[in-house]
Design an enzyme around this catalytic site. Structure first.
Site, mmCIF file in Angstrom:
data_model
loop_
_atom_site.group_PDB
_atom_site.id
_atom_site.type_symbol
_atom_site.label_atom_id
_atom_site.label_comp_id
_atom_site.label_asym_id
_atom_site.label_seq_id
_atom_site.Cartn_x
_atom_site.Cartn_y
_atom_site.Cartn_z
ATOM 1 N N ASN A 62 -1.012 1.149 8.308
ATOM 2 C CA ASN A 62 -0.465 0.278 8.813
ATOM 3 C C ASN A 62 -1.704 -0.904 8.444
ATOM 4 O O ASN A 62 -1.673 -1.973 8.012
ATOM 5 C CB ASN A 62 -0.238 -0.526 9.964
ATOM 6 C CG ASN A 62 1.178 -0.502 10.169
ATOM 7 O OD1 ASN A 62 1.787 0.140 9.488
ATOM 8 N ND2 ASN A 62 1.381 -0.361 11.993
ATOM 9 N N ASP A 352 12.980 5.513 9.535
ATOM 10 C CA ASP A 352 11.623 4.813 10.033
ATOM 11 C C ASP A 352 11.778 5.025 11.945
ATOM 12 O O ASP A 352 10.717 5.173 11.694
ATOM 13 C CB ASP A 352 12.585 3.590 9.725
ATOM 14 C CG ASP A 352 11.270 2.618 10.539
ATOM 15 O OD1 ASP A 352 9.811 2.627 10.164
ATOM 16 O OD2 ASP A 352 12.264 1.423 11.469
ATOM 17 N N HIS A 389 -4.497 -2.174 17.316
ATOM 18 C CA HIS A 389 -2.623 -2.796 17.289
ATOM 19 C C HIS A 389 -3.706 -4.148 17.054
ATOM 20 O O HIS A 389 -4.588 -4.563 17.341
ATOM 21 C CB HIS A 389 -1.994 -2.508 17.656
ATOM 22 C CG HIS A 389 -0.419 -2.664 16.801
ATOM 23 N ND1 HIS A 389 0.035 -3.950 17.052
ATOM 24 C CD2 HIS A 389 0.212 -1.667 16.623
ATOM 25 C CE1 HIS A 389 0.529 -3.799 15.968
ATOM 26 N NE2 HIS A 389 1.641 -2.275 15.908
ATOM 27 N N SER A 440 -3.436 3.152 12.186
ATOM 28 C CA SER A 440 -3.630 4.650 12.417
ATOM 29 C C SER A 440 -4.961 5.429 10.960
ATOM 30 O O SER A 440 -5.788 5.767 11.636
ATOM 31 C CB SER A 440 -2.321 5.732 11.901
ATOM 32 O OG SER A 440 -1.918 4.880 10.790
#
Ligand code: SFD
Ligand code: AMP
Length: 650
Positions: A62, A352, A389, A440
């Site tokens: 991400n 996914d 996040h 991550s």
């Protein structure tokens, strides 16, 4: 009662937690350690190959900058968190993250490529991967770097130990094996706490047969926060939880659906709540300036969903996977290509989830859901503590020197990058606050940054500290107390673990002890009902928060009565102790920040608006005094290193 052996481990740098940040730390520390004759040891409560949030794998990386600049990324992060972030930390990760992603590819991680050999992007910052083995691949690189002899698995670290002569410095840690009766006492010059975020502080939506299912991993139990808080390190933004919108019940992530497949979501009656929220006169205009930015901040996307579903009753919220797939397939030049494209899209949709949230794929299969044929329900989940996040909770750390301005240097820099306010204590990943959206790849990168600085600290501060033997003995007795509680009182139990009648596991009822499961239920109920969990529709006020603090005080009084039947339960007991301190810190932070800055994460109903003047330019911080069991609250300034005027696109 088992007889516990004591194992002493002396090292220079101890890395606590071998997840994404821990693996990055191993890769980097291994390199610098060899050049500087420094010994590095890593310890994890699980097996590094599949430990942490990435255990099941992931389907996207991400954070990848590509050709974007650190300032581009900063503008995205700052806006997404409604103005709250440490510019120095965000830009520091941003400038190094491409290197980490390229490393992953070198380690063997398959990143999707298009026909021209370019990475396939999910969104502006996200890359698609075949990531079922992501953690195993990254862990292997970490192990290779530090050497297998320096890896200690299945040891739960309970807490850090101060230097006997300096309470502002750490010199050791204590924990226990979750497989053998052994207590571990670590001595070190520096340590890096990278033990992840926290789950199951709030009541999850899952119940009964799905009990324990959550989006973020249940084994992230607030240990990073507990260790740094207990050591007296200043903590920051502990009020900022993350509420992810997720596929109902299986908690499947939505990113690939919204960004790659470009799906839309509507209320049950077809109302396009996101589009209407943005339109002239829509709800987002009540949250300037962040209501107008693109992408819409994560909390505001939730806010619109909550208004539509909870307040207006137009639930369920539906994500139109079928329409999204049909639209992409329709772009094919002919029928044959369209058919092939449909099959590919179907496979991508399933992969996914199979790559990172297998339970969602299982749930689809169990419920006969074909994503190309029908929409799925999504909903806001319970709150998580995840500094990596779209939350922001974690330790207050020193940033990099070279990015500071004259003004920020005195506030944001104290010698070593990612060191907390306690000497020799570093953190990264979910453990560090105010640098959200690292995910991550950014967590791995921050682990590298922190480990490099920690090795430098060890080289420049070569004297080994001294831990207090009396403190060690006290903690050794404390660690095993839950096993003693069980042995001593088990005969008084009214019910065993299995009822004869229904052959179902039930909890023991005993006036002398509390099982880990009972303790977590009690904590979850307090947090859900009074500290803005889903059960109270994310609402709280000074009144409810004070009720929660009273109840948490009583829970804390009962925690010494936790009972464990075995070593696994002993870990469960101490995980709950870790969770409870973070729960209290969180309630105190929410009470302190008298405004609603993140609607969609939580609402202070007694202060329902953003208060730019009082809270717009400050972080809420806290310091815990373990001896007095007291939190001191304070603010620190938000100093922008860069002026950002433009609104960025996705
Ligand atoms: O889309 C102790 N994450 C995603 N990141 C991405 O880049 N792409 C995605 O697709 C992501 N998605 C996602 C993600 C996570 C999950 C669970 C799902 C989907 C289903 C987020 C990342 O995973 C996250 O940002 C990083 O993993 C954070 O890294 P770090 O190192 O801060 O935490 P960790 O990896 O969980 O590791 C913690 C380690 O500590 C150990 N530990 N060891 C000893 N003693 C103790 N007391 C300990 N307590 C914990 C753990 O065992 C672990 O090894 S998407 O949905 O967002
Ligand atoms: P998620 O799967 O929700 O964890 O999201 C993965 C990535 O996609 C994160 O970077 C999110 O911020 C981003 N994302 C998810 N949904 C949206 C959306 N509707 N608009 C913009 N970004 C999104």
């Amino acid at each position: 009662m088992m007889n516990f052996e004591t194992v002493e481990v002396t090292t220079d740098l101890l890395i606590i937690g071998a997840g994404m940040a821990g693996s990055g730390a191993c890769v980097e520390a291994g390199y610098w350690a060899k050049n500087n004759n420094v010994k590095v040891t890593v310890v994890d409560k699980a097996a590094m190959e599949r430990s942490g949030a990435v255990a099941m794998g992931l389907s996207a990386i991400n954070q990848y900058q590509g050709d974007n600049t650190p300032v581009d990324y900063l503008s995205y992060v700052r806006q997404d968190l409604m103005g709250l972030c440490r510019d120095d930390l965000v830009m520091d990760i941003s400038r190094h993250v491409n290197g980490s992603v390229h490393m992953f590819e070198g380690f063997g991680l398959p990143i999707w490529k298009d026909e021209g050999g370019n990475y396939v992007h999910e969104g502006r910052w996200q890359l698609m991967i075949n990531g079922e083995s992501y953690k195993a691949i990254v862990a292997e690189a970490g192990k290779n770097s530090i050497g297998m002899d320096n890896l200690i698995e299945r040891v739960f670290v309970l807490q850090l130990l101060h230097d006997k002569n300096d309470k502002k410095k750490v010199a050791g840690a204590i924990g226990f094996s979750v497989r053998e009766p052994k207590i571990y006492v670590f001595k070190f010059k520096a340590c890096l706490v990278v033990a992840g975020g926290a789950v199951h502080i709030f009541r999850p939506r899952s119940t009964g047969e799905g009990l324990g299912r959550a989006w973020y991993p249940p084994w992230n139990a607030g240990s990073s926060s507990y260790m740094t808080t207990m050591a007296g390190a200043e903590m920051s933004s502990q009020e900022v939880v993350f509420i992810p919108a997720r596929f109902k019940d299986g908690y499947g992530p939505v990113g690939a659906w919204f960004l790659l497949f470009k799906a839309t979501a509507t209320a049950a009656n077809g109302f396009n709540y996101m589009g209407e929220g943005l339109a002239e006169g829509g709800e987002l205009h009540n949250w300037p300036p962040y209501g107008k930015v693109k992408p819409i901040p994560t909390c505001l996307r939730n806010h619109l969903m909550m208004i539509e579903s909870y307040r207006k009753g137009n639930f369920p919220i539906l994500i139109h996977t079928d329409k999204a797939i049909a639209k992409i397939a329709a772009e094919s030049p002919d029928e044959k290509t369209k058919k092939r494209r449909l099959k590919e899209l179907e496979a991508e949709a399933w992969e996914d989830f199979l790559d990172m949230t297998i339970s969602q794929a299982i749930l689809w299969a169990a419920k006969d859901v074909f994503p190309e044929e029908s929409a799925s329900e999504i909903m806001p989940s319970e709150p998580y503590f995840i500094g990596s996040h779209s939350g922001a909770s974690g330790a207050w750390v020193s940033g990099p020197e070279d990015l500071q301005t004259a003004e920020s240097k005195s506030e944001y820099f104290w010698g070593y990058n990612r060191m907390t306010t306690i000497k020799g204590l570093f953190s990264a990943g979910d453990g560090v606050g105010n640098s959200s959206h690292k995910f991550s790849s950014g967590s791995f990168t921050e682990g590298r940054i922190a480990a490099k600085a920690a090795v430098k600290y060890v080289v420049e501060n070569p004297a080994m500290g001294e831990i207090d033997p009396a403190e060690v003995e006290r903690l050794k007795a404390k660690i095993v107390q839950p096993l003693k509680n069980y042995e001593e009182h088990k005969g008084y139990t009214t019910l065993g673990t299995v009822t004869k009648k229904y052959d179902l596991p039930v909890e023991e009822v005993n006036p002398n002890y509390i099982t880990p499961k009972m303790a977590i239920f009690r904590l979850n109920k307090i947090m859900d009902e009074y500290v803005a969990g889903w059960g109270s529709q994310y609402n709280c006020s000074a009144t409810t928060l004070n009720i929660a603090l009273d109840l948490l005080k009583m829970l804390k009084e009962d925690l010494p009565k936790l009972a464990a039947r075995n070593l696994h339960e002993l870990m469960r007991c101490w995980e709950n102790v870790h969770r409870t301190l973070l729960a209290e810190a969180h309630a105190r932070h929410k009470l302190y920040r008298e405004e609603t800055r993140w609607p969609g994460y939580y609402y202070r109903v007694d202060f329902p608006k953003m208060d730019e003047q009082k809270w717009g330019k400050v972080f809420a911080n806290s310091v815990y005094d373990a001896e007095k069991d007291e939190f001191t609250m304070l603010t620190r300034p938000i100093i922008h290193l860069v002026d950002i005027k433009e609104v960025v696109g996705m």
